[in-house]
Design an enzyme around this catalytic site. Sequence first.
Site, PDB file in Angstrom:
ATOM      1  N   CYS A  70       0.845  -1.188   0.000  1.00 12.61           N
ATOM      2  CA  CYS A  70       0.000   0.000   0.000  1.00 12.61           C
ATOM      3  C   CYS A  70       0.883   1.241   0.000  1.00 12.61           C
ATOM      4  O   CYS A  70       1.888   1.320   0.705  1.00 12.61           O
ATOM      5  CB  CYS A  70      -0.965  -0.055   1.174  1.00 12.61           C
ATOM      6  SG  CYS A  70      -0.756   1.125   2.476  1.00 12.61           S
ATOM      7  N   GLU A  71       0.520   2.177  -0.841  1.00 13.34           N
ATOM      8  CA  GLU A  71       1.323   3.395  -0.993  1.00 13.34           C
ATOM      9  C   GLU A  71       1.206   4.323   0.208  1.00 13.34           C
ATOM     10  O   GLU A  71       1.986   5.255   0.328  1.00 13.34           O
ATOM     11  CB  GLU A  71       0.917   4.122  -2.272  1.00 13.34           C
ATOM     12  CG  GLU A  71      -0.491   4.631  -2.290  1.00 13.34           C
ATOM     13  CD  GLU A  71      -0.901   5.191  -3.644  1.00 13.34           C
ATOM     14  OE1 GLU A  71      -1.907   5.908  -3.678  1.00 13.34           O
ATOM     15  OE2 GLU A  71      -0.239   4.919  -4.666  1.00 13.34           O
ATOM     16  N   HIS A  72       0.269   4.077   1.094  1.00 12.72           N
ATOM     17  CA  HIS A  72       0.085   4.961   2.243  1.00 12.72           C
ATOM     18  C   HIS A  72       0.931   4.568   3.447  1.00 12.72           C
ATOM     19  O   HIS A  72       1.383   5.443   4.197  1.00 12.72           O
ATOM     20  CB  HIS A  72      -1.392   5.000   2.647  1.00 12.72           C
ATOM     21  CG  HIS A  72      -2.271   5.464   1.541  1.00 12.72           C
ATOM     22  ND1 HIS A  72      -3.357   4.740   1.092  1.00 12.72           N
ATOM     23  CD2 HIS A  72      -2.214   6.562   0.764  1.00 12.72           C
ATOM     24  CE1 HIS A  72      -3.935   5.386   0.101  1.00 12.72           C
ATOM     25  NE2 HIS A  72      -3.262   6.484  -0.127  1.00 12.72           N
ATOM     26  N   HIS A  73       1.136   3.252   3.661  1.00 13.65           N
ATOM     27  CA  HIS A  73       1.871   2.796   4.845  1.00 13.65           C
ATOM     28  C   HIS A  73       3.035   1.868   4.510  1.00 13.65           C
ATOM     29  O   HIS A  73       3.735   1.427   5.399  1.00 13.65           O
ATOM     30  CB  HIS A  73       0.915   2.072   5.798  1.00 13.65           C
ATOM     31  CG  HIS A  73      -0.238   2.911   6.231  1.00 13.65           C
ATOM     32  ND1 HIS A  73      -1.491   2.783   5.665  1.00 13.65           N
ATOM     33  CD2 HIS A  73      -0.328   3.913   7.134  1.00 13.65           C
ATOM     34  CE1 HIS A  73      -2.307   3.665   6.220  1.00 13.65           C
ATOM     35  NE2 HIS A  73      -1.631   4.366   7.104  1.00 13.65           N
ATOM     36  N   GLN A 111      -5.464  -0.207  -3.944  1.00 14.08           N
ATOM     37  CA  GLN A 111      -6.167  -1.279  -4.645  1.00 14.08           C
ATOM     38  C   GLN A 111      -7.069  -0.745  -5.751  1.00 14.08           C
ATOM     39  O   GLN A 111      -7.189  -1.353  -6.811  1.00 14.08           O
ATOM     40  CB  GLN A 111      -6.973  -2.111  -3.640  1.00 14.08           C
ATOM     41  CG  GLN A 111      -7.649  -3.306  -4.279  1.00 14.08           C
ATOM     42  CD  GLN A 111      -8.304  -4.206  -3.258  1.00 14.08           C
ATOM     43  OE1 GLN A 111      -7.818  -4.361  -2.149  1.00 14.08           O
ATOM     44  NE2 GLN A 111      -9.411  -4.818  -3.634  1.00 14.08           N
ATOM     45  N   HIS A 139      -5.718  -6.160   3.690  1.00 10.79           N
ATOM     46  CA  HIS A 139      -4.717  -5.101   3.832  1.00 10.79           C
ATOM     47  C   HIS A 139      -4.120  -5.125   5.228  1.00 10.79           C
ATOM     48  O   HIS A 139      -4.836  -4.917   6.215  1.00 10.79           O
ATOM     49  CB  HIS A 139      -5.366  -3.738   3.558  1.00 10.79           C
ATOM     50  CG  HIS A 139      -5.757  -3.564   2.127  1.00 10.79           C
ATOM     51  ND1 HIS A 139      -5.117  -2.678   1.301  1.00 10.79           N
ATOM     52  CD2 HIS A 139      -6.710  -4.172   1.365  1.00 10.79           C
ATOM     53  CE1 HIS A 139      -5.663  -2.735   0.086  1.00 10.79           C
ATOM     54  NE2 HIS A 139      -6.627  -3.638   0.107  1.00 10.79           N
ATOM     55  N   CYS A 141      -2.298  -2.949   6.542  1.00 12.48           N
ATOM     56  CA  CYS A 141      -2.390  -1.632   7.175  1.00 12.48           C
ATOM     57  C   CYS A 141      -3.682  -1.517   7.987  1.00 12.48           C
ATOM     58  O   CYS A 141      -3.745  -0.740   8.934  1.00 12.48           O
ATOM     59  CB  CYS A 141      -2.288  -0.506   6.143  1.00 12.48           C
ATOM     60  SG  CYS A 141      -3.552  -0.529   4.869  1.00 12.48           S
TER      61      CYS A 141
END
Length: 180
Positions: A70-73, A111, A139, A141
């Site tokens: 995931c690009e956020h975490h 996603q 996920h 995260c």
Amino acid sequence: MEQAYADIIREIDDLDRPGLKDTPGRAARAMRFLTRGYGQSLEEIINHARFPTERSEMVAVQDIELYSLCEHHLLPFIGKCHVAYIPNKFVIGLSKVARVVDMYARRLQNQEDLTMDIARAMKTVTEVEDVAVIIEAKHLCMMMRGVEKQNSVMKTSAMLGIFRSNASTRAELFSLLKST
């Protein structure tokens, strides 16, 4: 990258202890592997495995394993991808469908965008308008941090062409996916 991992580890633990001594190098190599999709292209992946056809019935590949970050975490999401298309000129080799999924999954992603990236790529390589992609993933995260929900599954779809406009075509796809 190795230095960046060393700096991060120093913030949370003793980098000189035996178990962590070589971790920055291993972590950098692992991250390069996990994001290897940036170094790939559709042309390289398809590698001339596109074949003329007169077939115009649905082709579906179900349960392609998917691993992404995931690009956020920068935490993994893991699941499966289903890809379908209706050929009108070309089909591609079966393994190429999985390779397209992997190429985009092996990038920092969310996603929702991953689903559409795969659909657009399939549209490009098969030269069709009619493509469907469904991803079901867990996920980390959401499982390891934040709300810590272990059983939640995110489902996304990208329906292009007749898969979007025709309910019976979508129903046929969903029927095929349920039949195994």
